[in-house]
Write an enzyme that holds these catalytic residues in place. Structure first.
Site, PDB file in Angstrom:
ATOM      1  CG  HIS A   1      54.861  31.533  35.538  1.00  0.00           C
ATOM      2  ND1 HIS A   1      55.237  31.092  34.289  1.00  0.00           N
ATOM      3  CD2 HIS A   1      53.508  31.455  35.564  1.00  0.00           C
ATOM      4  CE1 HIS A   1      54.172  30.773  33.582  1.00  0.00           C
ATOM      5  NE2 HIS A   1      53.101  30.972  34.338  1.00  0.00           N
TER       6      HIS A   1
ATOM      7  CG  ASP B   1      49.527  29.793  36.860  1.00  0.00           C
ATOM      8  OD1 ASP B   1      50.307  30.422  36.132  1.00  0.00           O
ATOM      9  OD2 ASP B   1      48.945  28.746  36.506  1.00  0.00           O
TER      10      ASP B   1
ATOM     11  CG  HIS C   1      53.430  26.505  34.566  1.00  0.00           C
ATOM     12  ND1 HIS C   1      52.949  26.840  35.814  1.00  0.00           N
ATOM     13  CD2 HIS C   1      52.794  27.322  33.699  1.00  0.00           C
ATOM     14  CE1 HIS C   1      52.055  27.811  35.711  1.00  0.00           C
ATOM     15  NE2 HIS C   1      51.943  28.132  34.436  1.00  0.00           N
TER      16      HIS C   1
ATOM     17  NE  ARG D   1      45.700  29.642  34.023  1.00  0.00           N
ATOM     18  CZ  ARG D   1      46.552  30.628  34.305  1.00  0.00           C
ATOM     19  NH1 ARG D   1      47.811  30.557  33.923  1.00  0.00           N
ATOM     20  NH2 ARG D   1      46.151  31.697  34.951  1.00  0.00           N
TER      21      ARG D   1
END
Ligand code: SIN
Length: 298
Positions: A124, A126, A274, A289
């Site tokens: 995917h 983000d 990723h 993150r």
């Protein structure tokens, strides 16, 4: 025709010119070790806890654009330093669905253990359901499993270049709808889902986006958030999305990163997908993150 007859073997020429482009300009302020010809480079000689002068910063930025995902080791930085580094690239986003680090709304905390399994093991990009999806994310490893829990990154520029001319022509100018509800909607009660839908309506983005800085074209649909292609029959749309999503799985477009505590990955979400391998349960894996807001895909 046999299944094997439809597959492509041998050298992938699309990778060659991306590799040559990357090899062309030397770096003077930072050390750089590529992890693959087109995507991923480990950066050395930089302390993210210290002051990063403008020339060094410019080289980090250049490496990020060229290699699409850069990695740093042994960065024992504070949360403030993590935020400060990301902020140099732009405004930070607050994620409306993922858990935040207590006291830090701008930090998503992925905390996995025996009770919480890793579910980020699907290719995917983000927040593609936002009008302005992420420029990139800076992910720091707080606690890592003894073995496992690698993250894989796939170069969607190489993936686009690797498509046949016929497929490139077919997807040229198409738009796709991206919708948070495909994934984050599952755990919401109907009232909250309706509220969130109002706040984050489904958006249309081009199927092939052009990078705002490098000008490179890349495939911009992903398996989690893309619901359908605008104006296309459902079956045809599903088949096309499936074909495009499968390009991320081609090893020649990928690099794979083995984490250590205090490793950092910074990916260019405009050009990369990723996948976090979920092979470490029941060992703990804690990641933090910080995500930088990007521009509207064009
Ligand atoms: C993510 O999908 O952003 C998480 C990646 C990871 O945990 O490696």
């Amino acid at each position: 025709m046999s299944r094997v007859g439809t597959l492509q073997f041998g050298p992938r020429e699309c990778v060659r010119h991306l590799r040559e482009q990357n090899e062309r300009t030397p770096y003077q302020r930072i050390g750089l070790r590529p992890l693959s010809p087109t995507i991923g480079a480990e950066i050395s000689g930089v302390d993210l806890a210290g002051v990063i002068d403008d020339k060094t910063f410019a080289e980090i930025e250049r490496a990020h654009l060229a290699y699409k995902t850069i990695f740093f080791r042994d960065q024992d930085i504070t949360t403030e330093q993590h935020l400060a580094f990301a902020r140099r690239f732009g405004e930070l986003e607050e994620h409306p669905f993922l858990p935040a680090k207590p006291g830090y709304q701008m930090i998503v905390r992925f905390a996995k253990d025996e009770a919480v399994k890793g579910v980020e093991n699907i290719w995917h990009s983000d927040v593609s359901w936002r009008e302005r999806p992420a420029l990139g994310s800076v992910l720091r490893a707080v606690e890592v499993p003894r073995v496992g829990g690698d993250t894989l990154f796939s170069d969607m520029v190489a993936a686009y270049q690797g498509l046949s001319g016929e497929l490139k022509a077919r997807i040229d100018g198409l738009k796709a709808v991206h919708d948070f509800a495909q994934s984050f909607g599952a755990g919401l009660d109907p009232k909250t889902l309706a509220e969130k839908r109002k706040e984050f309506p489904a958006v249309e983005h081009p199927v092939v986006r052009t990078h705002p800085v490098t000008g490179q074209k890349s495939i911009y649909v992903n398996a989690i958030f893309t619901s359908h292609i605008v104006g296309m029959d459902r079956q045809e749309s599903d088949d096309l999305i499936d074909t495009l999503c499968r390009q991320a799985m081609i090893p020649e477009y990928q690099c794979r990163f083995r984490w250590e505590t205090n490793s950092i990955a910074f990916w260019d979400n405009r050009a990369v997908q990723h996948y976090a391998a979920s092979d470490y349960w029941p060992q703990p894996r804690i990641m933090e993150r910080v995500t930088i807001i990007g521009d509207r895909p064009a």
